[in-house]
Scaffold this motif. Structure first.
Motif, PDB file in Angstrom:
ATOM      1  N   LEU A 233       0.860  -1.171   0.000  1.00  0.00           N
ATOM      2  CA  LEU A 233       0.000   0.000   0.000  1.00  0.00           C
ATOM      3  C   LEU A 233       0.903   1.231   0.000  1.00  0.00           C
ATOM      4  N   LYS A 234       0.862   1.996  -1.069  1.00  0.00           N
ATOM      5  CA  LYS A 234       1.762   3.145  -1.212  1.00  0.00           C
ATOM      6  C   LYS A 234       1.624   4.126  -0.052  1.00  0.00           C
ATOM      7  N   LYS A 235       0.400   4.338   0.395  1.00  0.00           N
ATOM      8  CA  LYS A 235       0.160   5.354   1.422  1.00  0.00           C
ATOM      9  C   LYS A 235       0.837   5.014   2.748  1.00  0.00           C
ATOM     10  N   ASN A 236       1.220   3.736   2.932  1.00  0.00           N
ATOM     11  CA  ASN A 236       1.786   3.307   4.210  1.00  0.00           C
ATOM     12  C   ASN A 236       3.299   3.129   4.180  1.00  0.00           C
ATOM     13  N   ASN A 237       3.941   3.499   3.072  1.00  0.00           N
ATOM     14  CA  ASN A 237       5.372   3.220   2.943  1.00  0.00           C
ATOM     15  C   ASN A 237       6.120   4.397   2.334  1.00  0.00           C
ATOM     16  N   LEU A 238       7.419   4.436   2.613  1.00  0.00           N
ATOM     17  CA  LEU A 238       8.311   5.455   2.058  1.00  0.00           C
ATOM     18  C   LEU A 238       9.575   4.779   1.553  1.00  0.00           C
ATOM     19  N   TYR A 239      10.050   5.222   0.411  1.00  0.00           N
ATOM     20  CA  TYR A 239      11.228   4.590  -0.186  1.00  0.00           C
ATOM     21  C   TYR A 239      12.489   4.949   0.598  1.00  0.00           C
ATOM     22  N   GLY A 240      13.316   3.913   0.855  1.00  0.00           N
ATOM     23  CA  GLY A 240      14.612   4.114   1.497  1.00  0.00           C
ATOM     24  C   GLY A 240      14.574   4.142   3.009  1.00  0.00           C
ATOM     25  N   LEU A 241      13.373   4.193   3.595  1.00  0.00           N
ATOM     26  CA  LEU A 241      13.276   4.325   5.049  1.00  0.00           C
ATOM     27  C   LEU A 241      13.861   3.119   5.773  1.00  0.00           C
ATOM     28  N   ASN A 242      13.860   1.964   5.124  1.00  0.00           N
ATOM     29  CA  ASN A 242      14.447   0.762   5.731  1.00  0.00           C
ATOM     30  C   ASN A 242      15.946   0.949   6.002  1.00  0.00           C
ATOM     31  N   LEU A 243      16.612   1.774   5.195  1.00  0.00           N
ATOM     32  CA  LEU A 243      18.049   2.014   5.351  1.00  0.00           C
ATOM     33  C   LEU A 243      18.364   3.287   6.130  1.00  0.00           C
ATOM     34  N   THR A 244      17.470   4.250   6.076  1.00  0.00           N
ATOM     35  CA  THR A 244      17.830   5.588   6.552  1.00  0.00           C
ATOM     36  C   THR A 244      17.173   5.999   7.863  1.00  0.00           C
ATOM     37  N   ARG A 245      16.280   5.186   8.417  1.00  0.00           N
ATOM     38  CA  ARG A 245      15.519   5.633   9.578  1.00  0.00           C
ATOM     39  C   ARG A 245      16.402   5.925  10.793  1.00  0.00           C
ATOM     40  N   GLN A 246      17.469   5.164  10.961  1.00  0.00           N
ATOM     41  CA  GLN A 246      18.348   5.430  12.114  1.00  0.00           C
ATOM     42  C   GLN A 246      19.120   6.735  11.926  1.00  0.00           C
ATOM     43  N   SER A 275      14.495  10.233   2.535  1.00  0.00           N
ATOM     44  CA  SER A 275      13.478   9.265   2.126  1.00  0.00           C
ATOM     45  C   SER A 275      12.652   9.885   1.008  1.00  0.00           C
ATOM     46  N   ALA A 276      11.764   9.071   0.384  1.00  0.00           N
ATOM     47  CA  ALA A 276      10.928   9.579  -0.709  1.00  0.00           C
ATOM     48  C   ALA A 276       9.562   8.926  -0.667  1.00  0.00           C
ATOM     49  N   SER A 277       8.555   9.682  -1.098  1.00  0.00           N
ATOM     50  CA  SER A 277       7.219   9.111  -1.258  1.00  0.00           C
ATOM     51  C   SER A 277       7.226   8.252  -2.522  1.00  0.00           C
ATOM     52  N   LEU A 278       6.159   7.488  -2.713  1.00  0.00           N
ATOM     53  CA  LEU A 278       6.173   6.460  -3.757  1.00  0.00           C
ATOM     54  C   LEU A 278       5.245   6.799  -4.926  1.00  0.00           C
ATOM     55  N   THR A 283       0.942  11.316   2.039  1.00  0.00           N
ATOM     56  CA  THR A 283      -0.277  10.974   2.767  1.00  0.00           C
ATOM     57  C   THR A 283      -0.109  11.193   4.269  1.00  0.00           C
ATOM     58  N   GLU A 284      -1.231  11.190   4.981  1.00  0.00           N
ATOM     59  CA  GLU A 284      -1.198  11.331   6.440  1.00  0.00           C
ATOM     60  C   GLU A 284      -0.464  10.152   7.074  1.00  0.00           C
ATOM     61  N   ASN A 285      -0.643   8.957   6.512  1.00  0.00           N
ATOM     62  CA  ASN A 285       0.041   7.779   7.046  1.00  0.00           C
ATOM     63  C   ASN A 285       1.555   7.916   6.910  1.00  0.00           C
ATOM     64  N   GLN A 286       2.010   8.440   5.766  1.00  0.00           N
ATOM     65  CA  GLN A 286       3.448   8.624   5.571  1.00  0.00           C
ATOM     66  C   GLN A 286       3.994   9.671   6.531  1.00  0.00           C
ATOM     67  N   ALA A 287       3.213  10.722   6.755  1.00  0.00           N
ATOM     68  CA  ALA A 287       3.628  11.740   7.732  1.00  0.00           C
ATOM     69  C   ALA A 287       3.752  11.121   9.122  1.00  0.00           C
ATOM     70  N   ALA A 288       2.808  10.248   9.473  1.00  0.00           N
ATOM     71  CA  ALA A 288       2.858   9.581  10.775  1.00  0.00           C
ATOM     72  C   ALA A 288       4.082   8.684  10.882  1.00  0.00           C
ATOM     73  N   MET A 289       4.452   8.027   9.786  1.00  0.00           N
ATOM     74  CA  MET A 289       5.656   7.191   9.794  1.00  0.00           C
ATOM     75  C   MET A 289       6.899   8.025  10.074  1.00  0.00           C
ATOM     76  N   LEU A 290       7.008   9.172   9.426  1.00  0.00           N
ATOM     77  CA  LEU A 290       8.175  10.031   9.622  1.00  0.00           C
ATOM     78  C   LEU A 290       8.255  10.533  11.057  1.00  0.00           C
ATOM     79  N   LYS A 291       7.098  10.804  11.667  1.00  0.00           N
ATOM     80  CA  LYS A 291       7.088  11.318  13.031  1.00  0.00           C
ATOM     81  C   LYS A 291       7.613  10.306  14.047  1.00  0.00           C
ATOM     82  N   ARG A 292       7.705   9.049  13.650  1.00  0.00           N
ATOM     83  CA  ARG A 292       8.315   8.069  14.547  1.00  0.00           C
ATOM     84  C   ARG A 292       9.781   8.394  14.812  1.00  0.00           C
ATOM     85  N   TYR A 293      10.398   8.995  13.813  1.00  0.00           N
ATOM     86  CA  TYR A 293      11.841   9.199  13.870  1.00  0.00           C
ATOM     87  C   TYR A 293      12.238  10.653  14.102  1.00  0.00           C
TER      88      TYR A 293
END
Length: 590
Positions: A233-246, A275-278, A283-293
């Motif tokens: 689901l594109k709205k729930n994911n961001l490109y590169g976040l698996n490598l760059t979140r730390q 990171s990049a959107s897909l 989306t709001e979900n992607q914004a929420a993902m970024l706020k984790r970090y």
């Protein structure tokens, strides 16, 4: 782990539910370096040994050994089973649950495995030696280590290489179709990705959920992305976040870019909090993902009109999510990839340092769009700026009010009045051509009370009453009369209107109900034009046209934000052309 829940329910819960927020409701957490610390809720202790990692979305107690993710915390803290924990979080975050069973989870695991196998196939084709994909990426200045890090692959130009590979392994073509790895036509299967560089899309759990493919040569589309599926689901994911979140967590800000190449190029040059959107609007979900970090986001989109529009949409989404968002303006090159290759890391970081804040960027765009040397431009600037400042805290707004007043010579009082609204009744006014424009911000949303009509309706009615020659001029815009009383008055004016005769006001009064008659008297007594009727009419027409253009512009932007960049390419192209024409017309009207 997710037995009993189908589709992406567990992933969506983990995406939407920030573990720090969830645990923070029950445990007092304090920032400690990259993590949070508190007193463990699962055993008695005086010295805090309970650690929560926002980057990894896990908790660990070094005293009692309790550990797990957000679902496991809720399960343990509330003494629930797995299903109860999932249902509790889903209910709290408004996530719909559909019952399934273990079979659904088994199918999802199978889909992940097929994507993993496809990524390995593409990577082997890319890494085996000289090939168009490797040559293309080398020309783009990317080194082998970076390419390996991102798992870059290559799809050859043959029609069914990947299909035949999976066929030899006994894969079901229907599954390959669902994942978008192959297509079919007239009962013939063929590879979806041909003659393309392949970018695996990996979620933060390390699962390959989809692919992006960049064409080699002049074919179309330039980028081809996996369709949404059970696991993507594109709205729930961001490109590169698996490598760059730390790195994002460590630097305490993220640079959000548009494309795969921007992420990879910045990463290679040492800027790894990226990171990049897909391929869709943020989306709001992607914004929420970024706020984790991190709460700090810097948008670095392409410098063209489309990139500017995307930045404005992203600003609003991120600002509403509680992020401190800025916009980086690429000054030399159309995108971050171009800039950093040409100028290097240090120069790019200078752009990061000079990134414009939420309000600065929006006001900057307004100044570019509007002619501040005209009355109309100044008025619209004031009105649009007021909307921006309403979204700020009182302290921030006060700083900007003073700054804008200095720069534009518009008084602080006028700016504050526009922001806070004028509480005086319209009935006490004596408006002339200078004050006509202030209440006519948008006739679709103008403040009204029952039956009183909007200000633009009032002005048009007064024009017709004062000079009947305006009746024919106003008729093409009659859809503007939407409030009941104003519409009744307009209909009556049409019924009594005769060429070369002024409107008989007495006849109008005799035909109106009490409420409608009150509006008529109010218009007659309180609307004055100071012999500037033609100018007032032109201003009204200008407002109507501008409102129509803005309304359609907003509609197009909203429609484009939900279209799929792959499935709806023709619609996006048509709407983009229309949007450009609208923006041209708006600019020409100024």
């Amino acid at each position: 782990m997710g037995a009993g829940f189908n589709d992406n329910i567990v992933d969506e819960i983990k995406s939407r539910c920030n573990i720090v927020d969830v645990i923070g409701r029950h445990v007092v957490l304090k920032k400690a370096g990259l993590n949070y610390k508190g007193v463990c809720p699962f055993h008695n202790e005086k010295t805090p040994s309970f650690v929560v990692s926002e980057a990894k979305q896990i908790f660990t107690c070094f005293g009692c050994g309790a550990t797990g993710d957000v679902i496991e915390f809720v399960q343990k803290y509330n003494n629930l089973d797995f299903h109860g924990s999932v249902e509790k979080l889903a209910d709290e975050y408004g996530i719909e649950i559909k019952s399934a069973g273990f079979h659904a989870e088994k199918e999802r695991a199978a889909l992940y495995e097929i994507n993993r196998e496809a990524a390995a196939y593409f990577y082997r084709a890319f890494a085996k030696g000289s090939n168009p994909g490797l040559e293309y990426m080398a020309k783009r200045g990317l080194d082998a280590a970076t390419l390996r890090k991102f798992g870059i692959g290559y799809a050859d130009a043959e029609w069914d290489s990947l299909y035949q590979y999976f066929l030899s392994k006994g894969a079901d073509p229907k599954t390959l179709l669902e994942l978008g790895l192959i297509s079919n036509s007239k009962d013939r299967y063929y590879d979806k990705y041909r003659n393309r560089v392949i970018f695996p899309i990996i979620n933060t759990r390390g699962k390959i959920i989809g692919f992006g493919g960049r064409i080699l040569g002049d074919g179309t589309p330039k980028y081809l992305n996996s369709p949404e599926s059970t696991i993507f689901l594109k709205k729930n994911n961001l490109y590169g976040l698996n490598l760059t979140r730390q790195d994002i967590n460590k630097e305490n800000y993220v640079i959000l870019v548009e494309g795969y190449m921007d992420v990879i190029s910045l990463y290679q040059h040492g800027i790894r909090n990226v990171s990049a959107s897909l391929g869709t609007a943020l989306t709001e979900n992607q914004a929420a993902m970024l706020k984790r970090y991190t709460d700090n986001v810097i948008l670095s989109y392409d410098a063209d009109a489309a990139g500017q529009a995307a930045a404005l949409r992203g600003l609003d989404i991120l600002h509403k999510s509680g992020c401190k968002v800025k916009v980086l303006h690429v000054t030399d090159g159309k995108d971050p990839d171009d800039f950093i290759k040409k100028n290097g890391k240090d120069e790019f970081l200078k752009l990061v340092h000079d990134a414009m804040s939420f309000a600065d960027y929006k006001i900057h765009i307004l100044k570019q769009r509007l002619d501040m040397n005209t009355t109309e431009g100044s008025v619209e600037f004031l009105q649009e700026t007021a909307k921006i400042l309403r979204e700020l805290s009182p302290v921030e707004a006060d700083i900007y009010i003073k700054k804008i007043a200095r720069e534009t010579k518009i008084s602080e009082g006028a700016i504050r009045l526009e922001i806070n609204g004028n509480n005086n009744s319209d009935h006490g006014r004596n408006p002339n051509i200078i004050t006509v424009r202030e209440p006519m911000r948008n006739q679709q949303t103008a403040v009204r009370t029952a039956g009183t009509g909007t200000m633009i309706e009032r002005y048009l009615i007064k024009l017709m009453l004062q000079k009947s020659s305006f009746v024919r001029k106003i008729k093409p815009y009659e859809e503007i009369f939407r409030s009941p009383s104003a519409y009744k008055i307009y209909e009556l004016i049409l019924s009594v209107y005769k060429d070369d005769e002024e409107i008989d006001i007495k006849k109008l009064e005799d035909s109106l109900e009490e409420e409608d008659s009150r509006l008529l008297h109010d218009i007659i007594e309180n609307i004055q034009f100071a012999d500037k009727e033609d100018q007032v009419f032109q201003d009204c027409v200008y407002r109507i046209h501008t409102s129509h253009l803005k309304k359609r512009e907003k509609e197009i932007i909203q429609i484009m934000s939900i279209l799929d960049d792959e499935k709806d390419r023709d619609k996006i192209e048509t709407l983009t052309i229309e949007l450009i024409e609208i923006q041209k017309e708006k600019n020409n009207r100024r």
